[in-house]
Design an enzyme around this catalytic site. Structure first.
Site, PDB file in Angstrom:
ATOM      1  N   THR A  28     -35.134  12.208  63.548  1.00  0.00           N
ATOM      2  CA  THR A  28     -34.891  11.031  64.368  1.00  0.00           C
ATOM      3  C   THR A  28     -36.004   9.991  64.440  1.00  0.00           C
ATOM      4  O   THR A  28     -36.052   9.151  63.565  1.00  0.00           O
ATOM      5  CB  THR A  28     -34.437  11.469  65.745  1.00  0.00           C
ATOM      6  OG1 THR A  28     -35.305  12.523  66.157  1.00  0.00           O
ATOM      7  CG2 THR A  28     -33.029  11.991  65.712  1.00  0.00           C
ATOM      8  N   THR A  29     -36.894  10.034  65.425  1.00  0.00           N
ATOM      9  CA  THR A  29     -37.754   8.866  65.607  1.00  0.00           C
ATOM     10  C   THR A  29     -39.125   8.989  64.952  1.00  0.00           C
ATOM     11  O   THR A  29     -39.860   9.937  65.221  1.00  0.00           O
ATOM     12  CB  THR A  29     -37.932   8.572  67.111  1.00  0.00           C
ATOM     13  OG1 THR A  29     -36.640   8.569  67.704  1.00  0.00           O
ATOM     14  CG2 THR A  29     -38.595   7.241  67.337  1.00  0.00           C
TER      15      THR A  29
END
Lengths: 260, 230
Positions: free
Chosen positions: A27-28
């Site tokens: 994800t991030t």
């Protein structure tokens, strides 16, 4: 007898469309410039649909001695892309006897992302990396962002990728300064990842029970260096202390008893 | 050699001897190169006037390539070796790349080229690998005809091999630190009548302390000077 061999008719379409939900996704990740170069960071969680795929996956890697690559998207494709990217840089350096320029590496990564375009479109297995490095020719840190088609965009200050990137971007934007020190950039990276995890279910926050913290790396004139976990933890403690005094956390600890 | 039948019968023995002669002469025209085990890693030192054309090169994490003889020919072998090693490391794992497999590949290539090509390759190559300890260092010497042998402690290839080898025998010391070993090796390469400066030297090093990542370093002229003058 059941159905054998398995049919690849209509039912395989259903399999394909849920493929993206059944394999781990990272994800991030983010990169920000600071005085001495660049700081890169990424959370440690991978998700498969609503499940946790991994709590301790790595998303930030050295590309070579003075550059790093961080990945978001389908984990299998992404990790393979990084492996091939690392190989290609070293292979070029050994065959040619001279290292690729930072622009050369950034363009090559774009080609690799582009080669994954068909998979991204048909199965949703997209990969979007962030590339950052210290340009030894000009002595500055540089950051590149990519889109699905392999489009390469150089960013002035910072770059993010992944599902929590919108929130991380806002958090960085509010506190970013071009002239921040490496320490300040690490602190900002950590708090931004926290805020991304706070809003985005796919992004993992710090896991205090298991002792899992985001990956943070610095890239400067001395090269790529991963920040030791103990130091990341210290930065988190500073962050928690700051937040403990803020109105946000106090809201949560009081006022709940009002409703019967 | 190209049309022996035009001059009547040439025995296979004679043909091989001619080819070997041809290759040996080509290699002897070059300058010498020494590879040796030191306490800190495997050191390679060559006499070379070129600033850019290298004889000592990185192949993989722990492996280096050195060549003597005709540049274009050992350069081909070097590039083939880098491709072989990088492919193997990518397809399997970095740990599966070793000097022995690479040395065998070179032996095959040179062996085939020696008997089948119009002209044998005028090269000698040395594949070195740094180990956890000095006794685990590996050096494979491959001749122009594919003859392969493994060496220990030190090896000399190209140029006046025997003279340099004799001088190295006198000066090589087990467990010498790299800097000391380099000074001794440069003296052995030069002999008594000459002194070699950094401008005439090329030095590569597989650093034992860096095992786990890429261990190869190619020293700049300044770095060589610093060691030689200390």
């Amino acid at each position: 007898m059941g159905e054998w061999p398995p049919s690849f008719g209509e039912s395989s379409l259903a399999v394909n469309s849920s493929l993206a939900a059944n394999i781990p996704h990272a994800t991030t990740v983010l990169a920000l410039k600071c005085r001495g170069g660049v700081v890169m960071a990424g959370d440690r969680q991978a998700t498969m649909g609503y499940q946790i795929g991994s709590r301790s996956i790595e998303k930030v890697f050295p590309a070579d001695s003075h550059a790093g690559v961080a990945i978001a998207g389908a984990a299998g494709q992404a990790v393979e892309l990084v492996r091939f990217f690392q190989l290609s840089i070293a292979h070029y350096e050994k065959l040619e006897g001279t290292a690729l320029s930072l622009d050369g590496k950034a363009n090559m990564l774009g080609q690799l992302v582009r080669s994954n375009f068909a998979q991204a479109m048909s199965n949703g297995l997209f990969v979007t990396p962030v590339f950052a490095g210290y340009d030894e020719e000009t002595g500055v840190g540089r950051i590149f962002e990519y889109d699905l088609t392999g489009g390469r965009y150089e960013e002035n200050d910072f770059a993010m990728a992944g599902s929590g990137s919108t929130h991380a971007r806002t958090a960085v934007k509010l506190a970013y300064s071009v002239d921040q020190s490496t320490e300040e950039a690490i602190q900002l990276a950590i708090s931004s990842l926290f805020w991304a995890a706070d809003e985005d279910v796919a992004t993992g926050g710090p896991d205090l029970v298991r002792g899992i913290y985001p990956t943070v790396a610095t890239i400067g004139a001395d090269g790529y260096e991963q920040v030791p976990e103990s130091k990341v933890m210290e930065h988190f403690n500073v962050f928690m202390e700051q937040q403990g005094r803020s109105a946000l956390t106090q809201q949560h600890t009081s006022g709940k008893e009002a409703t019967p | 050699m190209s049309m022996p039948m035009a001059f009547g019968y040439v025995s296979p023995e004679q043909m091989m001897a001619d080819r070997a002669d041809y290759a040996r002469k080509g290699i002897a025209r070059g300058r010498s190169l020494v590879a040796l085990s030191t306490r800190d890693g495997v050191l390679m030192c060559a006499e070379s006037i070129s600033k850019t054309l290298r004889k000592i090169c990185e192949v993989y994490d722990r492996i280096a390539f050195t060549g003597a003889g005709k540049y274009i020919e050992f350069e081909q072998l070097r590039m083939g070796g880098v491709r072989h090693a990088d492919f193997k490391g990518y397809y399997y794992s970095r740990r599966d790349v070793d000097a022995q497999s690479l040395a065998n590949l070179y032996a095959q290539l040179l062996g085939v080229s020696f008997t089948h090509e119009t002209k044998p390759m005028e090269v000698e190559v040395l594949v070195t690998e740094v180990g956890e300890t000095l006794t685990e260092d590996k050096m494979f010497h491959i001749l122009y005809d594919g003859t392969i042998s493994d060496r220990q402690n030190f090896t000399v290839i190209g140029g006046e091999t025997e003279a340099v080898h004799a001088r190295m025998s006198d000066t090589w010391q087990e467990d010498a630190p790299m800097e000391d070993a380099l000074r001794r090796t440069v003296a052995a390469l030069a002999g008594e009548e000459r002194t070699l400066t950094s401008q005439e030297l090329e030095v590569g090093f597989l650093d034992r302390s860096l095992i786990g990542g890429r261990t190869f370093q190619h020293f700049s002229k300044e770095e060589i000077d610093e060691i030689l003058n200390s």
